[in-house]
Design an enzyme around this catalytic site. Structure first.
Site, PDB file in Angstrom:
ATOM      1  CG  HIS A 346      -1.980  -0.981   1.247  1.00  0.00           C
ATOM      2  ND1 HIS A 346      -3.249  -0.757   0.764  1.00  0.00           N
ATOM      3  CD2 HIS A 346      -1.972  -2.253   1.677  1.00  0.00           C
ATOM      4  CE1 HIS A 346      -3.976  -1.853   0.917  1.00  0.00           C
ATOM      5  NE2 HIS A 346      -3.211  -2.786   1.474  1.00  0.00           N
ATOM      6  CE  LYS A 532      -6.841  13.600   0.201  1.00  0.00           C
ATOM      7  NZ  LYS A 532      -7.147  12.313  -0.400  1.00  0.00           N
ATOM      8  NE  ARG A 533      -3.842   9.836  10.223  1.00  0.00           N
ATOM      9  CZ  ARG A 533      -3.518   8.918  11.124  1.00  0.00           C
ATOM     10  NH1 ARG A 533      -4.323   7.894  11.335  1.00  0.00           N
ATOM     11  NH2 ARG A 533      -2.421   9.015  11.833  1.00  0.00           N
ATOM     12  CE  LYS A 538      -2.639  10.642   3.174  1.00  0.00           C
ATOM     13  NZ  LYS A 538      -3.269   9.725   2.207  1.00  0.00           N
ATOM     14  CB  THR A 640     -10.289   4.660  -1.147  1.00  0.00           C
ATOM     15  OG1 THR A 640      -9.756   4.994   0.129  1.00  0.00           O
ATOM     16  CG2 THR A 640      -9.609   3.425  -1.675  1.00  0.00           C
ATOM     17  CE  LYS A 644     -14.216   5.340   0.714  1.00  0.00           C
ATOM     18  NZ  LYS A 644     -13.363   5.433   1.900  1.00  0.00           N
TER      19      LYS A 644
HETATM   20  C1  T68 Z   1      -3.247   3.819   2.187  1.00  0.00           C
HETATM   21  N1  T68 Z   1      -2.308   3.456   3.233  1.00  0.00           N
HETATM   22  C2  T68 Z   1      -2.576   4.542   1.038  1.00  0.00           C
HETATM   23  N2  T68 Z   1      -1.770   3.069   5.444  1.00  0.00           N
HETATM   24  O1  T68 Z   1      -1.893   5.687   1.518  1.00  0.00           O
HETATM   25  C3  T68 Z   1      -3.657   4.959   0.061  1.00  0.00           C
HETATM   26  N3  T68 Z   1       0.270   2.391   7.141  1.00  0.00           N
HETATM   27  O2  T68 Z   1      -3.092   5.568  -1.071  1.00  0.00           O
HETATM   28  C4  T68 Z   1      -4.454   3.735  -0.373  1.00  0.00           C
HETATM   29  O3  T68 Z   1      -5.558   4.121  -1.136  1.00  0.00           O
HETATM   30  C5  T68 Z   1      -4.952   2.971   0.837  1.00  0.00           C
HETATM   31  O4  T68 Z   1      -3.873   2.643   1.698  1.00  0.00           O
HETATM   32  C6  T68 Z   1      -5.636   1.685   0.462  1.00  0.00           C
HETATM   33  O5  T68 Z   1      -4.841   0.958  -0.424  1.00  0.00           O
HETATM   34  C7  T68 Z   1      -2.700   3.477   4.504  1.00  0.00           C
HETATM   35  O6  T68 Z   1      -3.834   3.818   4.823  1.00  0.00           O
HETATM   36  C8  T68 Z   1      -2.041   2.967   6.756  1.00  0.00           C
HETATM   37  O7  T68 Z   1      -3.095   3.285   7.256  1.00  0.00           O
HETATM   38  C9  T68 Z   1      -0.965   2.420   7.619  1.00  0.00           C
HETATM   39  C10 T68 Z   1      -1.260   1.975   8.879  1.00  0.00           C
HETATM   40  C11 T68 Z   1      -0.228   1.472   9.652  1.00  0.00           C
HETATM   41  C12 T68 Z   1       1.043   1.441   9.169  1.00  0.00           C
HETATM   42  C13 T68 Z   1       1.269   1.908   7.909  1.00  0.00           C
END
Ligand code: T68
Length: 807
Positions: A346, A532-533, A538, A640, A644
């Site tokens: 990811h 988003k985070r 970002k 994602t 949405k």
């Molecule tokens: C997200 N990753 C991607 N990671 O940033 C996003 N990481 O582009 C993608 O659409 C999504 O994954 C689904 O594929 C994350 O959300 C984490 O949350 C995470 C959590 C713990 C450690 C590392």
């Protein structure tokens, strides 16, 4: 079930539970009664479907994820059981407020962001498409922190999501397993002369499963999400006499790590990972043994999917059980592991890559470390012979004194996938190119998806009705058929209805903002959303620059020709991520300044919602006009929220990053606002090594004016944060190239303003976005996983039709 019967059943359930008339009681109690009623409706199906899976011995998927973000379940269950209208009418006829009852459910925040939410969309889609799937994860006692703003700063509070009993889960104590940590281990020959590990002084923990049903959409499927909690093993109570000893067990599943896109190398995190993997793998092995089949067919009955590297210890754990406990040879076990395991990546961010110090694994999991050494040794021997020592070493699981989890996951899986086309290409050509050389056929793309049931059918009932009226309701089963809507692009009635629905959703959000934040926003303004985070890549800061720019222009020239906008943010920062927290403070102070400036009025409003999560997303996304997807190209694996928002008729403001590229391919130039460098441009600019952000700052008066506002007191109360951000952009050469992309970003924003002044033209583009969003249904994503990774066949089809022609 008919409305009257539902009413009677509800009344009885309520009065049985609370021993007061159904007309009294809080919404929480009403929710609980409705929950119990639903349980009594679906439990039969659940039992029956489970039994069917056992009897048919069909292959099952086990989706391992450290995070799930399911959101509230009540309406999802009702929708999928085709009881939503019945329940709503029944409660309303009883004089109860159905929406308030639904809102009384807690929203379990057992994930950080996209990765966790994807896991939950996948659970929904596996059930909808009839893929026999099981989720496997941790039942954290406390979810992701609750975010509060105090003086504009993010404060983290514990998220006690289990304060009320959870209506859906079932504790399965009889299915508990023991997970073993620590101690000493050595190999001794047994009576047959086989070397077997002997353990001493281990620390044993009981993993107790809690199961939550995953109900399919109007089919008879009920899959299972199994979350484990750590407890003291029965009979061991006397060893855990002190509170400290008890604490050591409880803390394993106490709290979710709040870091996304960052690797957290603490021992407790490693404990959590092994706890989940060992408990899950033991459950699978126990299940497989009930089938009474030879081990060689294990991969025909079980697919183990690991969601990012966090569950990678599934690999050595399954090796351990097969070799140590089931006495398979190493070669037999390795084949089984490889044929059953698949891995999704990811992220390409280096700081997110898990690398565990050997001493940590050795201390906590001595037998697992021995197994990793052996995997490493064999990899080096085999691959050196074929590809030379250098490539073998670069791809080995052990690097010096660390274990690289991605390397381990890749060499032990039969499939490695990225989450959007561009992301998979970057993996193959850059990040994981050495692996691509050795395993050319192991890589594949599976572009993410989202469940339209939650994100359109439930979150946007108004839009759903418009779709039903004009294209019929088949899209509810086959979201791709939303593309029929494209034929209505010039239909004034449809365009007006879409605008009405959007306005109503914006009014609903405006009421929420008024109530929660005491702020008036104009529902006719352009609602510009970035949710988003909070992370530097970002680039929330790019939007901040844009707002400051507008603000300064309006202060100089109150007649400047801008569309009214409400800038909406939702974002949590990892508690230890200093930069991200500074950006939060700046946005809040900017909001304070702008929202209270009478000279600005409705021309700019800034709404930064507290504690963004699934439930707030359900409120914000249907109200959005513009979707900000503005990461530095090459950094966002997929995204994602972009999907949405598109499905809800927002136009995308995008760099060509992640799945934005695929959105662009579908809707075309005219229906998206593109700006900025491509991933290739970024790559070239980095290689050229001649980027000087300070020169841009000095030479571009627009940028200079904006950045100065961070340090000259224009925005009050941000002395330290403003300086920090200014320095990151000017002094430390702007790692994420905001200044490089800003001019084209600004231009694209002005194009959005211009288009928004022509509501019908805007609505046409919104319609096109809705129409093509069906392609991003996670149902199709799951069918692709099922077909080309897991090799399982969906059993129950939506509409009873086939799923051919997925591309
Ligand atoms: C997200 N990753 C991607 N990671 O940033 C996003 N990481 O582009 C993608 O659409 C999504 O994954 C689904 O594929 C994350 O959300 C984490 O949350 C995470 C959590 C713990 C450690 C590392």
């Amino acid at each position: 079930m008919k409305v009257d019967a539902f009413k009677d059943a509800y009344k009885k359930k309520f009065e049985d539970m609370f021993a007061v008339p159904y007309t009294s009681g809080s919404t929480t109690e009403q929710f609980q009664a409705l929950g119990q009623l639903l349980r009594s409706i679906y439990t039969d199906k659940w039992v029956h479907y489970n039994q069917g899976k056992l009897d048919s011995k069909q292959k099952q998927v086990f989706y391992f994820s450290m995070e799930f973000l399911p959101g509230r379940q009540l309406k999802r269950y009702l929708l999928n059981l085709d009881l939503l209208d019945t329940a709503r009418t029944a409660l309303e006829e009883l004089g109860l407020d159905f929406e308030a009852v639904a809102a009384a459910e807690v929203d379990p925040a057992l994930g950080n962001g996209g990765l966790g939410r994807l896991a939950s969309c996948f659970m929904d889609s596996m059930a909808a498409t009839g893929v026999p799937g099981n989720g496997c994860g941790i039942r954290y006692r406390y979810g992701l922190f609750k975010q509060k703003f105090i003086d504009g700063y993010q404060i983290e509070l514990p998220e006690n999501w289990l304060r009320n009993p959870n209506s859906w889960e079932v504790r399965k104590e009889s299915k508990s397993v023991i997970v073993r940590f620590g101690g000493n281990v050595w190999l001794e020959a047994n009576q047959y002369g086989d070397l077997k590990p002997v353990y001493e002084n281990t620390f044993d923990v009981l993993a107790v499963p809690y199961d939550t049903p995953q109900i399919g959409y109007r089919n008879d499927v009920v899959n299972n999400l199994r979350l484990f909690t750590a407890e003291i093993p029965p009979g061991h109570e006397s060893y855990f006499t002190t509170p400290e000893q008890r604490k050591e067990i409880q803390e394993i599943t106490e709290v979710l790590y709040p870091d996304d896109s960052n690797y957290e190398g603490r021992l407790l995190r490693l404990k959590q990972e092994y706890f989940m993997c060992s408990a899950g793998i033991q459950s699978i092995v126990r299940y497989f043994k009930t089938l009474d089949l030879p081990w060689s067919v294990f991969p025909d009955k079980v697919a183990i999917h690991i969601n990012d590297t966090h569950p990678t210890l599934c690999i050595p754990e399954l090796m351990r059980i097969l070799v140590d406990e089931e006495s398979l040879t190493w070669g037999q076990a390795w084949n089984i592991v490889k044929k059953s395991t698949s891995y999704t990546n990811h992220t390409i961010l280096a700081e997110a890559m898990e690398r565990w110090p050997i001493y940590m694994i050795e201390g906590l999991l001595p037998r697992i470390m021995q197994i990793i050494y052996e995997i490493n040794r064999r990899h080096l021997v085999n691959k050196t012979a074929l590809y030379g020592a250098e490539l073998a070493h670069r791809t080995a699981p052990i690097d010096g004194d660390q274990v690289l989890m991605a390397n381990l996951a890749i060499i032990a899986s039969h499939s490695v996938n990225g989450v959007a086309k561009l992301h998979t290409e970057i993996l193959e050509h850059y990040t994981l190119r050495d692996f691509k050389t050795i395993y050319p056929f192991r890589f594949n793309n599976k572009t993410n998806g989202v469940t339209h049931r939650r994100w359109v059918q439930l979150a946007n009932e108004g839009l759903s009705k418009v779709l039903d009226q004009h294209i019929g309701n088949r899209w509810r089963f086959k979201p791709r058929e939303m593309n029929i809507l494209q034929a209505f692009r010039d239909n004034d009635e449809v365009l007006e209805q879409l605008q009405e629905v959007k306005l109503a959703n914006k009014e609903r959000f405006a009421r929420f903002v008024k109530e929660e934040m005491k702020l008036d926003i104009d529902p006719t303004a352009l609602f510009d959303v970035q949710i988003k985070r909070l992370h530097a890549y970002k680039r929330q800061l790019l939007q901040v620059m844009h707002i400051v720019d507008r603000y300064l222009t309006l202060k100089e020239n109150p007649k400047a020709d801008f569309a009214k906008r409400v800038f909406i943010f939702g974002a949590k920062a990892a508690p230890s991520y200093h930069y991200a927290k500074s950006v939060i403070k700046i946005i809040n102070e900017l909001a304070n300044l702008v929202n209270n400036d009478p000279a600005i009025g409705d021309k700019i409003k800034i709404v930064f919602v507290e504690n963004y999560g699934v439930s707030l997303a359900e409120l914000i996304i249907p109200a959005a006009n513009l979707s900000e997807q503005i990461s530095l190209a090459g950094k966002e694996a997929s995204g994602t929220s972009n999907m949405k928002l598109m499905a809800n008729g927002a136009l995308t403001m995008a760099t060509l990053d992640g799945a934005n590229v695929e959105i662009y391919d579908l809707v075309g130039d005219d229906n998206i606002f593109l700006f900025g460098m491509t991933a290739d441009d970024v790559q070239k600019l980095r290689e050229a090594n001649n980027y000087y952000s300070r020169a841009i700052y000095e030479e571009n008066p627009q940028i200079k004016r904006v950045l100065n506002a961070f340090i000259d007191g224009t925005i009050p109360n941000i002395e330290a944060e403003g300086r920090e951000i200014f320095d990151s952009l000017v002094l430390y050469n702007d790692e994420y190239f905001l200044l490089q992309d800003y001019p084209s970003f600004y231009e694209a924003q002005m194009a959005a303003d211009k288009l928004y002044q022509e509501p019908k033209e805007w609505a046409k583009r919104a319609l096109t976005n809705i129409a093509y969003s069906g392609k991003f249904s996670s149902d199709y994503t799951i069918l692709r996983y099922a077909e080309s990774i897991w090799n399982v066949s969906p059993e129950t089809n939506l509409l009873g039709e086939g799923f051919s022609n997925l591309d």
